[in-house]
Design a protein around this motif. Structure first.
Motif, short mmCIF file in Angstrom:
data_model
loop_
_atom_site.label_atom_id
_atom_site.label_comp_id
_atom_site.label_asym_id
_atom_site.label_seq_id
_atom_site.Cartn_x
_atom_site.Cartn_y
_atom_site.Cartn_z
N THR A 155 0.83 -1.20 0.00
CA THR A 155 0.00 0.00 0.00
C THR A 155 0.87 1.25 0.00
OG1 THR A 155 -1.65 -1.24 1.25
CG2 THR A 155 -1.92 1.15 1.16
N ASN A 156 1.89 1.28 0.87
CA ASN A 156 2.77 2.44 0.92
C ASN A 156 3.50 2.65 -0.39
OD1 ASN A 156 2.09 3.13 3.51
ND2 ASN A 156 3.78 2.04 4.46
N GLY A 157 3.91 1.56 -1.02
CA GLY A 157 4.61 1.66 -2.30
C GLY A 157 3.73 2.30 -3.36
N VAL A 574 12.37 17.02 5.87
CA VAL A 574 13.39 17.31 4.86
C VAL A 574 12.83 18.07 3.66
CG1 VAL A 574 14.73 15.28 5.55
CG2 VAL A 574 13.10 15.08 3.66
N HIS A 575 11.53 18.41 3.70
CA HIS A 575 10.90 19.25 2.67
C HIS A 575 11.03 18.64 1.27
CE1 HIS A 575 10.92 21.88 6.07
NE2 HIS A 575 12.23 21.95 6.07
N ALA A 576 10.76 17.35 1.19
CA ALA A 576 10.76 16.63 -0.09
C ALA A 576 9.94 15.36 0.10
CB ALA A 576 12.19 16.29 -0.52
N ASN A 577 9.47 14.78 -0.99
CA ASN A 577 8.61 13.60 -0.93
C ASN A 577 9.44 12.32 -0.95
OD1 ASN A 577 5.85 13.66 -0.61
ND2 ASN A 577 5.47 14.40 -2.67
N ILE A 578 9.32 11.50 0.10
CA ILE A 578 10.05 10.23 0.12
C ILE A 578 9.42 9.27 -0.89
CG2 ILE A 578 8.69 9.15 1.96
CD1 ILE A 578 11.41 7.98 2.98
N GLN A 579 10.27 8.48 -1.53
CA GLN A 579 9.82 7.55 -2.56
C GLN A 579 9.95 6.11 -2.09
OE1 GLN A 579 8.43 8.99 -5.41
NE2 GLN A 579 8.73 10.72 -4.04
N ARG A 580 9.49 5.20 -2.91
CA ARG A 580 9.46 3.78 -2.56
C ARG A 580 10.84 3.25 -2.19
NH1 ARG A 580 7.94 -1.00 -6.88
NH2 ARG A 580 7.86 -2.73 -5.42
N ASP A 581 11.90 3.73 -2.88
CA ASP A 581 13.25 3.19 -2.66
C ASP A 581 14.05 3.98 -1.64
OD1 ASP A 581 13.60 5.48 -4.09
OD2 ASP A 581 14.77 4.58 -5.73
N GLY A 582 13.39 4.92 -0.92
CA GLY A 582 14.10 5.71 0.08
C GLY A 582 14.71 6.99 -0.45
N THR A 583 14.66 7.23 -1.77
CA THR A 583 15.11 8.51 -2.32
C THR A 583 13.95 9.51 -2.23
OG1 THR A 583 14.45 7.94 -4.58
CG2 THR A 583 16.70 7.35 -3.90
N PHE A 827 19.83 15.97 7.03
CA PHE A 827 20.10 15.58 5.65
C PHE A 827 21.18 14.51 5.56
CE2 PHE A 827 18.64 20.05 5.34
CZ PHE A 827 17.42 19.77 4.74
N VAL A 828 21.27 13.69 6.61
CA VAL A 828 22.19 12.56 6.61
C VAL A 828 21.43 11.32 6.18
CG1 VAL A 828 23.66 11.08 8.03
CG2 VAL A 828 23.63 13.55 8.41
N SER A 829 22.00 10.55 5.29
CA SER A 829 21.31 9.36 4.79
C SER A 829 20.99 8.42 5.94
CB SER A 829 22.18 8.63 3.76
OG SER A 829 21.55 7.43 3.38
N ALA A 830 19.76 7.90 5.93
CA ALA A 830 19.34 6.94 6.96
C ALA A 830 19.51 5.50 6.49
CB ALA A 830 17.88 7.18 7.34
N LEU A 831 20.04 5.31 5.31
CA LEU A 831 20.17 3.96 4.75
C LEU A 831 21.63 3.68 4.38
CD1 LEU A 831 17.09 4.08 2.38
CD2 LEU A 831 17.20 3.02 4.62
N PRO A 832 22.15 2.50 4.67
CA PRO A 832 21.48 1.44 5.43
C PRO A 832 21.64 1.66 6.93
CG PRO A 832 23.61 0.68 4.70
CD PRO A 832 23.45 2.08 4.14
N LEU A 833 20.74 1.06 7.71
CA LEU A 833 20.80 1.19 9.16
C LEU A 833 21.75 0.14 9.72
CD1 LEU A 833 16.99 1.73 9.81
CD2 LEU A 833 18.77 3.45 9.68
N LEU A 834 23.03 0.28 9.44
CA LEU A 834 24.01 -0.74 9.78
C LEU A 834 24.13 -1.03 11.27
CD1 LEU A 834 26.81 0.18 7.22
CD2 LEU A 834 25.24 -1.74 7.13
N PRO A 835 24.03 -0.02 12.16
CA PRO A 835 24.22 -0.32 13.57
C PRO A 835 23.12 -1.20 14.16
CG PRO A 835 24.45 2.03 13.14
CD PRO A 835 23.86 1.42 11.92
N LEU A 836 21.97 -1.33 13.46
CA LEU A 836 20.86 -2.08 14.02
C LEU A 836 20.96 -3.56 13.65
CD1 LEU A 836 17.93 0.37 13.28
CD2 LEU A 836 19.22 0.10 15.38
#
Length: 842
Positions: A155-157, A574-583, A827-836
């Motif tokens: 649905t989100n996609g 971040v004043h922009a629309n997030i997309q399906r792939d995280g961009t 404005f720091v990339s949240a992907l990938p969440l390596l520490p988790l």
């Protein structure tokens, strides 16, 4: 690794109950077990492959349609807190991969081994994807732009793709219930949709040909294309792998940017098959839901097969859960499931449908009564055999559904005049039906709620419809039973029926209407969401209320509100629309759709410099840059050197214009200049939901002003050009197609701008969170709005004008935050969440 919770449970003397699957069937089974004292008998562990609690899949179609009333409480049946409160261990986001029947363990993708004494398999079903060329990538993943419609992720996609750009075209493959719901939801989002169905008529599993024809007329009236007797054989993609359409067995094609596959479901039996359980169409179970030849493994829900039948509706799942809970807890060791007589009552793309039993006569002596009126969208039929109702179908008018359900279950006698089964001609009327229904009649099929349970809730102290709905979940599925639920509550409560005042609260956490809440916030000088909770919310913080409260504070205080980032959605942070792939997508402001060669060059240079994969013209006459990385946003904005176009968030967005008097031979008014002036004045203004505007230079309506939130049409004077305009409000062009109501006629552009500001400010202060103007305007009433905003009946206009003027005077381009970010991580990339911790890739 070994699941220590099971080991502890074993030491406690309780048996270890493991449920594989955290969907509606698995969670409902656990609820039923707990209600019978099962918490003292079992240590319960649930394994689910989605990273959430249990949610209502039926509500996904409402979420896709963007219905304002849907919130997390409606969607989530069992949030994470429920598991903790009931002592249930949940391994979320960790799919069960293997069952060892001899060692009695379940192995998960993470490597975790969970021991069991009793195992319940509730793995549900998967979307069936027909074999079509181009459907998948070489690694087996679905091609980008191809979706199923089973999960929150699906649905989100679809929502993100629909919101990313205008002029998106979608093809839905499958014209059953789920396909029509997907089409309806996407159409509501402004997507052009075609439904393709290989059988000859829509919803052929539930409806006969005439019923399908009536439904088709209804669906097509929403602007959805319908193509029956067509089999899709391929997904068409360009050389870059981007979806561009679908191909059919007759060598014809349809263009598409998005493809939604709803061609059916298949029981998810892979883990059961690998464990050696008996599988036919589903996992074979007996009348106590026990797997064949097994003493300690059971199955429930869409994954199981009982007496040769596999069920895809929720009502049988609830019945199975009750039987299994009775058996496992010993509440009724002889409990048995004998199969379900299916009665379907639902709302399909806004159309009420009820169906039960056979679709038409099967023997020469079967009685068959039909009423067919395509003009009104009504179709009714009943099939009677040996004086028993064996089938019924209602479409459009389902007022007799309650009586027919009773008759189908052989709880009431059939009238001699069969036609009276379809109309109020001696049978119980819709008004008296609530009192005459038997207590065991299932009122809400989506959540398995009977009339007796609603009566019990009222006898237990509930005095309002809201309290009953909250306690029983009746009416919180497809919504088709809401009227009957209300009738039963009214009948049961009688003179004690209380008005549900919470329905008018701005957020459930605070017992105030929106105007009252605005007054309290102003009087107390509250400027942060946390302070609102602290001072005004009796029960404290409510996560679902954060975004609406943040929006309200921005309406009241403008940039002077206390910005708490945790109260904002990622788009607003971040004043922009997030997309399906995280961009993200970036839309620079192009006022009125008018641009320059220099702006176009800058946009092209930015697209090249940052390797932006898609540059798209939107339906709002703007240019959308899709695929921008989060860390690149500040640099993209800086190089564009253009303000934000506000293609995100809940705010004033764009003003679409036609050519007007500049070049058009028919132009009566300078629509371009007026559109630019309106956009310049109200740019980025916070509002309860997005605002789309248009100005068109003559009644030919080339800018589609008649179906916008605020639309302006030049009408001229005596057929010639002049500065005279008609103002329309509350229009819509999605699935809720609505021509705007005429608010006023203005004799100057300045008067248009003044009325626009007054209208927007009143909407900002009065409308519910996420309530679009096409719902708000008819709710308030256009005559009332004229009296308040044009005639100034209540003396509010001056104050509204002052407040909107103050708000626009505080405008700041949010893209200026590139110079001074609000937080180090903005404005720091949240992907990938390596520490988790990471669940194994699948």
């Amino acid at each position: 690794m070994r699941d220590t919770s099971s080991a502890v449970g074993s030491a406690s003397g309780r048996r270890r109950l493991v449920v594989v699957g955290n969907g509606m069937a698995g969670a409902r089974t656990v609820e039923e077990i707990l209600s019978r004292g099962g918490g003292a008998m079992f240590d319960i562990t649930m394994v689910g492959d989605e990273p959430y609690g249990n949610y209502n899949r039926i509500m996904l179609s409402h979420v896709l349609a963007g219905e304002n009333a849907i919130d997390d409480d409606d969607l989530m049946l069992n949030p994470m807190a429920w598991y903790r409160e009931n002592g249930v261990t949940l391994h979320a986001g960790d799919r069960a991969r293997r069952i060892d029947r001899f060692a009695k363990t379940v192995t998960c993708e993470s490597g975790r081994d969970v021991d069991y004494d009793v195992l319940v398999v509730a793995t549900g079903s998967n979307t069936f994807f027909p074999n079509m060329d181009g459907l998948r990538e070489p690694d087996g993943r679905l091609a980008r732009g191809v979706f199923g419609f089973r999960t929150i992720a699906d649905t989100n996609g679809m929502l993100q793709m629909a919101e990313a750009a205008a002029d998106v075209r979608a093809v839905v493959i499958g014209g059953g219930l789920l396909g029509l719901e997907a089409a309806y939801g996407l159409r509501t989002q402004g997507v052009d949709v075609d439904v393709v169905h290989s059988p000859g008529h829509l919803m052929n599993q539930q409806l006969d040909e005439r019923g399908g024809r009536v439904l088709r007329n209804k669906i097509e009236s929403l602007g959805v294309g319908v193509h029956t007797s067509k089999r899709t054989t391929s997904v068409l993609r360009d050389p870059d792998g981007v979806v561009v359409g679908v191909g059919f067995n007759d060598d014809t094609t349809l263009p598409a940017d998005m493809i939604v596959v709803t061609a059916g479901i298949r029981p998810n039996v892979e883990i059961a098959r690998s464990a050696g359980l008996v599988i036919e169409r589903g996992i074979v179970v007996d009348d106590q839901m026990r797997c064949e030849d097994e003493g300690s493994i059971y199955a429930v829900g869409e994954c199981c097969q009982h007496r040769g039948e596999v069920y895809g509706l929720v009502a049988p799942l609830w019945e199975q859960a009750v039987v299994l809970a009775d058996v496992l807890t010993g509440a009724d060791p002889t409990a048995a499931y004998h199969g379900s007589r299916l009665t379907t009552k639902l709302k399909v793309a806004g159309v009420d449908v009820a169906a039960m039993g056979v679709k038409g006569p099967e023997r020469d002596d079967d009685e068959f009564v039909q009423f067919y009126e395509p003009r009104s969208g009504t179709y009714k039929s009943v099939v009677v055999r040996d004086n028993k109702l064996i089938g019924a179908m209602l479409l459009g008018d389902i007022s007799k559904a309650a009586f027919l359900t009773q008759a189908f279950d052989e709880k009431v006698a059939l009238p001699d005049e069969r036609i009276s089964m379809l109309f109020d001609m001696g049978t119980p009327s819709a008004e008296t039906g609530a009192a005459e229904l038997s207590d065991d009649t299932q009122v809400c099929n989506c959540n398995g709620v009977t009339k007796g349970q609603i009566l019990g809730c009222v006898r237990g102290g509930a005095t309002s419809l809201g309290e009953v709905v909250a306690a029983t979940r009746a009416g919180k599925g497809c919504g088709s039973c809401k009227g009957l639920v209300s009738d039963i509550v009214t009948f049961a409560a009688g003179d004690d029926l209380a008005v549900d005042v919470s329905a008018d609260w701005y957020v459930p956490a605070i017992p105030m209407t929106k105007p009252e809440l605005i007054g309290a916030i102003r009087a107390s000088g509250i400027r942060s969401v946390s302070e609102v909770f602290e001072k005004l919310a009796p029960a404290g913080e409510d996560a679902a209320a954060k975004m609406p409260l943040a929006s309200l504070l921005r309406v009241i205080w403008g940039p002077e509100w206390t910005d708490e980032r945790g109260a904002l959605f990622i788009n607003d942070r971040v004043h922009a629309n997030i997309q399906r792939d995280g961009t993200f997508s970036v839309v620079p402001q192009i006022k009125g759709g008018v641009t320059t060669a220099a702006q176009l060059r800058r946009i092209a240079d930015v697209a090249d410099k940052y390797s932006i994969p898609m540059v798209k013209i939107t339906g709002g006459q703007r240019i959308d840059l899709l695929g921008v990385r989060k860390e690149d946003l500040p640099k993209v904005w800086g190089d564009l050197d253009m303000p934000s176009g506000f293609a995100y968030g809940k705010s004033f967005r764009t003003v679409k214009t036609c050519v007007g008097t500049d070049y058009c031979r028919f132009g009566l008014g300078d629509s371009t200049a007026l559109g630019i002036a309106i956009e310049q004045r109200f740019q980025g203004l916070e509002s309860p939901a997005k605002l789309k505007l248009a100005v068109t230079g003559c009644p030919r309506n080339c800018a589609e002003s008649l179906c916008k939130d605020f639309g302006v049409v030049a009408v001229g004077a005596d057929g010639g050009a002049s500065d005279r305009w008609e103002i329309y409000v509350g229009g819509a062009a999605g699935a809720h197609i609505r021509k705007g109501d005429l608010l006023a006629t203005a004799d100057s552009s300045a008067e248009v701008i003044r009325l626009c500001g007054i209208f927007i400010q009143y909407y900002r202060e009065q409308a519910k969170w996420l309530e679009r103007t096409y719902a708000w305007v008819p709710r308030v009433g256009i005559d009332e709005l004229r009296a308040i905003l044009v005639d100034d009946r209540d003396g509010l206009v001056e104050g509204l004008h002052e407040r909107v003027t103050a708000a626009v005077g505080q405008y700041r381009d949010p893209w200026e935050e590139r110079v001074e970010p609000r937080s180090p991580a903005q404005f720091v990339s949240a992907l990938p969440l390596l520490p988790l911790p990471r669940v194994p890739v699948r």
